[in-house]
Design an enzyme around this catalytic site. Sequence first.
Site, PDB file in Angstrom:
ATOM      1  N   ASP A 152     -40.037   6.723  67.309  1.00  0.00           N
ATOM      2  CA  ASP A 152     -39.701   6.099  65.748  1.00  0.00           C
ATOM      3  C   ASP A 152     -38.398   5.803  65.324  1.00  0.00           C
ATOM      4  O   ASP A 152     -37.396   6.381  65.594  1.00  0.00           O
ATOM      5  CB  ASP A 152     -40.568   7.448  64.904  1.00  0.00           C
ATOM      6  N   ASP A 207     -40.550   6.363  59.686  1.00  0.00           N
ATOM      7  CA  ASP A 207     -41.428   5.523  58.840  1.00  0.00           C
ATOM      8  C   ASP A 207     -42.798   7.326  59.428  1.00  0.00           C
ATOM      9  O   ASP A 207     -43.830   7.025  58.538  1.00  0.00           O
ATOM     10  CB  ASP A 207     -42.147   4.257  59.227  1.00  0.00           C
ATOM     11  N   ASP A 252     -42.864   3.542  67.630  1.00  0.00           N
ATOM     12  CA  ASP A 252     -42.272   1.543  67.650  1.00  0.00           C
ATOM     13  C   ASP A 252     -41.864   1.194  68.773  1.00  0.00           C
ATOM     14  O   ASP A 252     -41.524   1.898  69.509  1.00  0.00           O
ATOM     15  CB  ASP A 252     -41.954   1.358  66.441  1.00  0.00           C
ATOM     16  N   ASP A 275     -59.122  -2.655  78.410  1.00  0.00           N
ATOM     17  CA  ASP A 275     -60.037  -1.892  77.349  1.00  0.00           C
ATOM     18  C   ASP A 275     -61.225  -2.098  77.713  1.00  0.00           C
ATOM     19  O   ASP A 275     -61.808  -3.231  77.287  1.00  0.00           O
ATOM     20  CB  ASP A 275     -59.652  -2.002  75.269  1.00  0.00           C
ATOM     21  N   GLU A 325     -60.343  -0.615  82.826  1.00  0.00           N
ATOM     22  CA  GLU A 325     -61.129   0.928  82.553  1.00  0.00           C
ATOM     23  C   GLU A 325     -62.409   0.722  82.471  1.00  0.00           C
ATOM     24  O   GLU A 325     -63.521  -0.184  82.001  1.00  0.00           O
ATOM     25  CB  GLU A 325     -60.696   1.031  80.784  1.00  0.00           C
TER      26      GLU A 325
HETATM   27  C1  NOJ Z   1     -60.954   2.211  74.769  1.00  0.00           C
HETATM   28  C2  NOJ Z   1     -59.559   3.398  74.017  1.00  0.00           C
HETATM   29  O1  NOJ Z   1     -58.789   4.044  75.223  1.00  0.00           O
HETATM   30  C3  NOJ Z   1     -60.367   3.944  73.213  1.00  0.00           C
HETATM   31  O2  NOJ Z   1     -59.148   4.460  72.336  1.00  0.00           O
HETATM   32  C4  NOJ Z   1     -60.156   2.915  71.878  1.00  0.00           C
HETATM   33  O3  NOJ Z   1     -61.079   3.665  71.018  1.00  0.00           O
HETATM   34  C5  NOJ Z   1     -61.760   2.250  72.492  1.00  0.00           C
HETATM   35  N1  NOJ Z   1     -61.766   1.731  74.183  1.00  0.00           N
HETATM   36  C6  NOJ Z   1     -62.654   1.048  71.841  1.00  0.00           C
HETATM   37  O4  NOJ Z   1     -61.339  -0.250  72.125  1.00  0.00           O
END
Ligand code: NOJ
Length: 516
Positions: free
Chosen positions: A25, A29, A33, A201, A262
Site C-alpha cells: 500500500d 489507506d 495499490d 477468469d 482458469e
Molecule cells: C474466480 C476468481 O478467482 C474469484 O476470486 C472470483 O470470485 C470468481 N472467479 C468470480 O469472478
Amino acid sequence: MPVQADGQWWQHAVFYQVYVRSFADSDGDGIGDLDGIRSRLGYLELLGVDALWLTPFFTSPMADHGYDVADPRDVDPVFGDLAKFDLLVAEAHERGIRVTIDLVPNHTSDQHPWFVAAVEAGPGSPERDRYWFRPGAYPPNNWTSIFGGPAWSQLPDGDWYLHLFAPEQPDLNWANPEVAADLERTLRFWLDRGVDGFRIDVAHGMAKPESLPDMDPSVREGSGLLHDNAVDPRFDNDGVHEVHRMIRKVLDGYPDTMAVGEIWVKGDDRFARYLRPDELHLGFNFRLVDADFDADAVRLAIESSMHAAADSTPTWTLSNHDVVRHVTRYGDGDLGLRRARAMTLVEFALPGALYIYNGEELGLPTVELPEWALQDPMWKRSGHTKRGRDGSRIPVPWEGTEPPYGFSTTANTWLPMPLEWAPLTVEAQLEDEDSTLSLYRHAIELRKTHPAFAGTEVEWYGAPAGCFAFRRRGGGLICALNTSPAPVPVPPGEVLLASEPLVDGQLPPDAAVWLV
Ligand code: NOJ
C-alpha cells in the site's frame, strides 16, 4: 536485464500472482495499490520471477473485490490510475519482469453502464439482451450461484437476471455480438499499453445453453468454487471455445503475449480442448491444489495434469486467492510448512509454467480471521456457514515486528494482520539461508539456469511406499518426495537442493530433494 523478445517465454515461466489489495500500500489507506507494487519490484526481481499476474484493479464497486468490473478499461481510484499502471509496466519491463492482468469476460458489475442501462430500459429491451434476463413468476431454472443461493435475482419490474456468482455480478450474454466486440476493445486497450498477457477468469463459463436446462439435483448439492462436475449446464458449454479463439486471434497480433485460463472442468480431455493451438496458451487446473500430501495422490495429480497438457504446456499452482493456502492445507504449524516446502520443490521440478501466489514464498498460512473482519461475498452468501476466502488474502508482511509490517503506514489494513507474523516478514527471511524465502529464491534460480531442468518430459522411478521419484528426461534432474513417516534412502546423485537437511544421507519424512 530488460524483457527480451521471446515468443515462448510463457512455456517455462515462473509467474507471481499479485493480489493487488494485499501486496503493498503506497498511500496509507490500508489497501494495496499499483504504486505499492512498483515500489516492491526490486523484491520481485530478487526473487527471480519472470512475470506478474495482477488480480483485477479496474473500476469496481468491489462487491467481489474487483471481480465485479464496472469499467474494464480504467483503473479504480483505490488502486491508482492509468498513468500509474503505465509506469508500473514500464518499470517492470525494465527489470525483466512481464506483466499479465486479469480479464473477466463472464460477468460485469451491476454498476457497469450496460447493466445500469438494462435495468432502466425495462423488460424486452435491447439493453437487456446483453445479459440473461427472463420474465416469469419463478426463477427460470434451478441454477445455483457459486457463492450460494439461487443464481437468479428478480428486479422490481418482474424480470429475473442470471448471476453465477454474486447478484452484483450479472452474467453477460455471449450470444450478443456487442459483448465480444467490447472484449476485443478491452484486450487491445491493454495490449496497446504494453501488457504481456491475460489471466481469464472463469474461462469455462461464458457460454450458456439458450434453453437454460435445469441442473441435476445431485450436481446442485456438490457445486461450488473450483468444483467441477461432469454434467453441469452452467459451465464448459462448447460456445466458450469460440470466445477463446477470438481472444487468441487478437493476441496473435501482438508478439510475445499469452493467455492462461482458469478452467475447472471434469476430465483431462475436456481440459485439453481449451489448450488447442488456436485457443489458450496455458490453463490452470486445480489437481495439485486438490491433492492431499500423499505421494500417490500427488503423482496422480501430476500425471493427469501432464496428460491433459500432452499437446500443450502444463501449468502448476499450489495456492491462490480462492483456496486455503497449502501450508495450512497440509497440516498444523511446522508440519504444514515442512510439507509445503517439499511440495514447492516438487512443483518447481516439473516442466511447464508455474504460478506462485503472493506470500507463499514466505510460508504464509491461511488465517482464521474474526467474523467482524470478514468481507468475502462467498462468506456472506453462504449464510456465514463457510469462512470464505479472506483468510488467504491477508496483506503481505514486509518488515518490522508488528502490524502492518511495512505493508502500509496504517495498522488499519483492509484485513487485519496477525500479531505473530514478525518471523514471516521478508526482512526476517531475506538473509536467513534456511528460510522459506531463501528456498524459493534458490529453487527459482536453479530452475532458470541449471541445465538439469531441460526437456518437457518426466519419467517415474520405483520408490518406497509413500514416496516417489521422477526424472526430467531432457536434463536429468531427479526429484524425490517422502510423504511416509520414516526416513528413506535417496536416489544416487549430487544434492542440488533439499527442502529439509538430509539425515545420515537419508530423506526425512515430509521432505523433498533435487539431485543431479
Ligand atoms: C474466480 C476468481 O478467482 C474469484 O476470486 C472470483 O470470485 C470468481 N472467479 C468470480 O469472478
